[in-house]
Design a protein around this motif. Structure first.
Motif, short mmCIF file in Angstrom:
data_model
loop_
_atom_site.label_atom_id
_atom_site.label_comp_id
_atom_site.label_asym_id
_atom_site.label_seq_id
_atom_site.Cartn_x
_atom_site.Cartn_y
_atom_site.Cartn_z
N ALA A 1 0.80 -1.15 -0.01
CA ALA A 1 0.00 -0.20 -0.04
C ALA A 1 0.90 1.38 0.19
N ALA A 2 2.02 1.22 0.74
CA ALA A 2 2.92 2.38 1.00
C ALA A 2 3.33 2.85 -0.57
N VAL A 3 4.03 1.89 -1.27
CA VAL A 3 4.57 2.17 -2.54
C VAL A 3 3.48 2.45 -3.54
N LEU A 4 2.36 1.64 -3.32
CA LEU A 4 1.24 1.94 -4.30
C LEU A 4 0.70 3.68 -4.22
N ARG A 5 0.80 4.13 -3.13
CA ARG A 5 0.61 5.73 -2.83
C ARG A 5 1.45 6.26 -3.67
N GLU A 6 2.64 6.10 -3.48
CA GLU A 6 3.63 6.88 -4.37
C GLU A 6 3.64 6.92 -5.70
N THR A 7 2.99 5.67 -6.43
CA THR A 7 3.01 5.78 -7.64
C THR A 7 1.70 6.55 -8.08
N ILE A 8 0.76 6.46 -7.31
CA ILE A 8 -0.24 7.39 -7.54
C ILE A 8 -0.08 8.64 -7.64
N ALA A 9 0.54 9.14 -6.71
CA ALA A 9 0.94 10.49 -6.59
C ALA A 9 1.64 11.03 -7.73
N GLU A 10 2.54 9.85 -8.43
CA GLU A 10 3.52 10.57 -9.75
C GLU A 10 2.27 10.51 -11.08
N LEU A 11 1.44 9.77 -10.67
CA LEU A 11 0.34 9.80 -11.95
C LEU A 11 -0.44 11.28 -11.85
N GLN A 12 -0.49 11.87 -10.86
CA GLN A 12 -1.10 12.90 -10.60
C GLN A 12 -0.43 14.07 -11.17
N ALA A 13 1.10 13.95 -11.44
CA ALA A 13 2.00 14.71 -12.29
C ALA A 13 1.99 14.76 -13.76
N GLN A 14 1.36 13.68 -14.26
CA GLN A 14 1.51 13.60 -15.80
C GLN A 14 0.94 14.84 -16.59
N THR A 15 1.32 15.27 -17.51
CA THR A 15 1.40 16.11 -18.34
C THR A 15 -0.08 15.87 -19.15
N GLN A 16 -0.35 14.46 -19.48
CA GLN A 16 -1.56 14.27 -19.88
C GLN A 16 -2.18 13.10 -18.76
N ARG A 17 -3.15 13.59 -18.25
CA ARG A 17 -3.92 12.85 -17.16
C ARG A 17 -4.57 11.42 -17.81
N PRO A 18 -4.49 10.62 -17.04
CA PRO A 18 -5.15 9.23 -17.33
C PRO A 18 -6.59 9.33 -17.28
N SER A 19 -7.37 8.88 -18.43
CA SER A 19 -8.81 8.80 -18.15
C SER A 19 -9.36 8.02 -17.39
N ASP B 1 -7.43 -7.40 -1.19
CA ASP B 1 -7.63 -7.14 0.23
C ASP B 1 -7.69 -5.44 0.34
N ALA B 2 -8.61 -5.00 1.46
CA ALA B 2 -8.58 -3.71 1.75
C ALA B 2 -7.35 -3.13 2.27
N SER B 3 -6.36 -4.08 2.88
CA SER B 3 -5.09 -3.62 3.48
C SER B 3 -4.16 -3.09 2.17
N ASP B 4 -4.30 -3.78 1.06
CA ASP B 4 -3.71 -3.32 -0.23
C ASP B 4 -3.76 -1.94 -0.71
N VAL B 5 -4.88 -1.41 -0.37
CA VAL B 5 -5.29 0.08 -0.82
C VAL B 5 -5.41 1.00 0.55
N ALA B 6 -4.81 0.67 1.61
CA ALA B 6 -4.86 1.35 2.90
C ALA B 6 -4.32 2.64 2.68
#
Length: 302
Positions: A24-42, A50-55
């Motif tokens: 979950a911790a590293v996933l949050r880092e990756t999602i943060a980088e996606l917010q910096a994309q010059t073209q945002r994902p659709s 499991d819920a803990s995967d996205v805590a």
């Protein structure tokens, strides 16, 4: 009556799909980088187990969560199911520990838009932590920050298969064929990207885009059983040869390299690799290969 020509599209809609488990911790880092994309994902579709995967994941525009049974192929197939009838043109599969440059999505969309014969693209991995103990997100961002904002122009090149940690797929042929990742390759998958791209090659070119850059952290958390992975290192290449997705010579090289590495480092393994477990899995698979009972799904019982 004047007939107007169709308006030329200036970009394509790119959905991002991420399969994750136990990080979950590293996933949050990756999602943060996606917010910096010059073209945002659709869309951003996270297939978790499991819920803990996205805590702790903060909701962002377009973020969707789907909870499914564990297994890389199973999770990626769930993402493809979600994209079966939406407006996205491309699905970009990132590992949950892949940090892309801000222009990664834009570079990928541009390549597909300008080259209608492309089926799959894969990017340029600047540093790959999978080859060592893994990298921190801070180190990965330092690598990205040291790169020029725009990649040095370079021609795309044909490759045999995409690298699963960053692989984009044209959804048109996925929708017309209902093609999916092979569910007979459970858990980690192991060579699932090779198998998928061999089949995708019937629908277009597989190319590497030097302008789509990123860092694969290679985080070791959530990697699962060394014994299961060792079994897959043998069983999956054998299965792909029989299926026709992998030349026998390539399978022999792949299996041999892994068995040699696991044997050589058995007594002095890297602290981040379960060499004894992998070698144990290798030996189980070799015995079953000789007995004629080897199959990738056997890892479900190990």
């Amino acid at each position: 009556m004047t007939v107007r020509p169709p308006i030329a599209r200036t970009t394509l809609a790119v959905a991002v799909g991420i399969a994750t488990k136990g990080r979950a911790a590293v996933l949050r880092e990756t999602i943060a980088e996606l917010q910096a994309q010059t073209q945002r994902p659709s869309r951003i579709i996270i297939a978790h187990t499991d819920a803990s995967d996205v805590a702790g994941l903060v909701p962002v525009d377009g973020l969707e969560l789907v909870c499914v049974a564990a297994g890389l192929c199973n999770q990626r197939n769930a993402i493809l199911d979600r994209l079966a009838d939406d407006g996205s043109d491309i699905v970009l599969f990132f590992d949950d520990d892949f940090l892309p440059m801000p222009d990664y999505i834009a570079a990928t969309a541009a390549a597909f838009l300008s080259n209608h014969d492309i089926a799959v693209t894969t990017g340029e991995v600047l540093v790959d932590g999978i080859k060592g103990p893994g990298l921190t997100a801070e180190y990965g961002r330092d690598v990205l920050a040291a790169q020029p904002e725009t990649a040095v122009p370079a021609a795309m090149t044909l490759v045999r298969n995409g690298y699963g940690c960053n692989m984009a797929i044209r959804l048109a042929f996925i929708r017309s064929t209902a093609m999916r990742f092979d569910p007979n390759l459970p858990f980690y998958g192991w060579l699932e990207d090779v198998d998928f791209c061999v089949r995708a090659g019937a629908h277009g070119r597989i190319v590497k885009l030097p302008g789509a850059r990123g860092v694969h952290l290679g985080v070791k958390l959530g990697r699962g059983s060394g014994t299961r992975l060792g079994y897959s290192q043998v069983s999956n290449p054998v299965y792909l040869v029989r299926k026709g997705s992998m030349p026998q010579r390539d399978a022999i090289i792949s299996v041999s390299k892994n068995i040699i590495a696991n044997t050589a480092k058995y007594f002095f393994p890297e602290p981040y690799v379960d060499r004894p477990g992998r070698l144990r899995g290798n030996m189980i698979a070799l015995r079953e290969l000789l007995a004629g009972t080897i199959r990738p799904t056997r890892v479900l019982d190990l």
